[in-house]
Design an enzyme around this catalytic site. Structure first.
Site, PDB file in Angstrom:
ATOM      1  N   PRO A  56       0.805  -1.235   0.000  1.00 38.52           N
ATOM      2  CG  PRO A  56      -0.975  -1.604   1.474  1.00 38.52           C
ATOM      3  CD  PRO A  56       0.352  -2.175   1.053  1.00 38.52           C
ATOM      4  CE1 TYR A  57       5.916   5.544   1.330  1.00 40.53           C
ATOM      5  CE2 TYR A  57       7.466   3.891   0.529  1.00 40.53           C
ATOM      6  CZ  TYR A  57       7.175   5.203   0.854  1.00 40.53           C
ATOM      7  OH  TYR A  57       8.133   6.168   0.707  1.00 40.53           O
ATOM      8  N   GLY A  58       3.684   1.868  -1.681  1.00 44.69           N
ATOM      9  CA  GLY A  58       3.988   2.151  -3.075  1.00 44.69           C
ATOM     10  C   GLY A  58       2.752   2.501  -3.883  1.00 44.69           C
ATOM     11  CE  LYS A 117       5.572   8.848  -0.670  1.00 50.19           C
ATOM     12  NZ  LYS A 117       5.852  10.303  -0.561  1.00 50.19           N
TER      13      LYS A 117
END
Length: 426
Positions: free
Chosen positions: A235-237, A240
């Site tokens: 989810p971080y990538g 972003k």
């Protein structure tokens, strides 16, 4: 909003705003006083600090003892003035964080003016104090600001008179993003929408957006170029990448808007002069960068260093990363300032060389002089990928930029120097 019991820390915090009136007010859950917290978060034209004291009965229910709001500037103050007409007034989001604080310091040293915003959800008040102390009169302003509060964001941006926004503010732990995906989409994607909306309202038309190599996921081919397909696996990538698309779509609808997106790799290091470094809060250490964990082990803060993931398809079984020194990363941001465009420019920021986690640990042992105990765990952290390192030929060709700290030992020595001198942080 911060919650701390330690009076010494509170005094350090208030030391940033030495001439402010301080009001102590009782906090009673479920009453109008609770609602006043939100009102005070939006009140940027009052020169005061409000401390909300929580009764012991509430304290025993594990509710924070002290709520602190600090308004380090007033919007009625005189506009900031760069050192010359050729310099800029830059609004830096996330300026209390590791990268944002180093960027703010560099911008000030270069003669730019800086409006610095952060909500201290992850950053360090001590880093802001270092930056503030380095600023010439009329060149620096700090505003405590939560980017999730759009009304406050719009007011600050509209009154900033900034020329350019450097948007660093974001939560940035892969494992945490897997456990709390909504937090990451909210903090990264939604808050970037608020930044763009506020820029539009304030007629600020220049943006540098800090993105990540996590947008690529597990690439089929290395090194990673800007044309490598984006298939983020955490989810971080994903958050972003979604924020990047917001920037691009806004640019497509706004011809006067220019921007650059920098996808950077694994950041480490510290200010070579020893003024700034990285020190995540204790509750975030398990999520933090490997350099911090190495130093914790070297200083005896933890009994051993845990290496997660020893069965990756790499030569030594541990994942491989491209480690970019924080001052090199900041230098890339400063360099790209003169090369913003529409559609937004896109650059990878790395060294072009990958090191495995085991190589990193061996280097940490060498730099610290401590035979750090290591515990290996075969399973990787959730959301981790096997190998990434950058092809930096595009940024080198178009901007004449290259990383200076390409030797891992040299770069890590700067971080170790700061950490030895600040074993308990700022």
């Amino acid at each position: 909003m911060l919650a701390f019991e330690d009076p010494a820390f509170r005094n350090i915090l208030l030391g940033l705003n030495a001439n402010r009136e301080v009001n102590y007010r009782p906090f009673i859950p479920g009453t109008k006083r609770e609602a006043a917290l939100e009102e005070d978060a939006d009140r940027f034209q009052t020169r005061q600090t409000t401390l909300y004291m929580v009764p012991p009965t509430v304290r025993r229910r594990a509710v924070a003892v002290l709520f602190i709001y600090t308004y380090s500037t007033t919007l009625s103050e005189s506009p900031l003035t760069p050192s010359s007409p050729q310099h800029l007034h830059v609004l830096v989001t996330g300026c209390a964080g590791f990268v944002g604080s180093h960027a703010s310091l560099r911008l000030l040293e270069d003669g730019h003016a800086v409006t610095c915003v952060d909500n201290f959800s992850r950053g360090n008040i001590g880093a802001v104090r270092v930056v503030k102390n380095a600023a010439a009169p009329g060149r620096f302003r700090f505003v405590e600001l939560d980017l999730g509060n759009y009304r406050a964001v719009e007011e600050v941006f509209d009154n900033s008179n900034a020329d350019l926004v450097m948007h660093f503010a974001a939560v940035a732990y892969v494992g945490e993003s897997v456990a709390n995906p909504v937090q990451y989409y909210d903090n990264i994607t939604s808050n970037t929408i608020n930044v763009i909306k506020a820029m539009k309202a304030a007629s600020i038309n220049k943006l540098i957006y800090s993105s990540t190599c996590a947008t690529y996921g597990n690439p089929d081919k290395l090194p990673i170029t800007e044309q490598t397909p984006t298939h983020p696996i955490n989810p971080y990538g994903k958050a972003k990448l979604a924020a990047e698309q917001v920037v691009r779509d806004y640019a497509a609808s706004t011809p006067q808007f220019t921007a650059a997106v920098l996808r950077y790799f694994n950041v480490y290091g510290a200010d070579p002069a020893g003024r700034l470094g990285e020190f995540p809060r204790p509750e975030l250490r398990a999520q933090g960068r490997i350099s911090g964990a190495c130093f914790d082990a070297a200083l005896g803060e933890i009994p051993s260093l845990t290496v997660y993931g020893t069965q990756f398809p790499t030569p030594d079984g541990t994942c491989i990363r491209d480690y970019i020194h924080v001052t090199d990363l900041v230098d890339a941001h400063v360099t790209v300032t003169a090369h913003l465009r529409n559609p937004p420019a896109l650059y990878n920021v790395g060294t072009g060389r990958g090191y495995s986690v085991k190589q990193f640990v061996d280097t940490c042992r060498k730099v610290t002089g401590v035979d750090i105990a290591v515990v290996e765990q075969a399973l990787p952290r959730a959301g981790d990928y096997a190998e990434v390192f950058a092809d930096t030929s595009l940024i080198r060709r178009e901007l004449n930029w290259t990383a200076r700290f390409v030797d891992l030992s040299e770069g890590m020595a700067t971080a170790w120097k700061w950490r030895k001198e600040h074993p308990h942080g700022y």
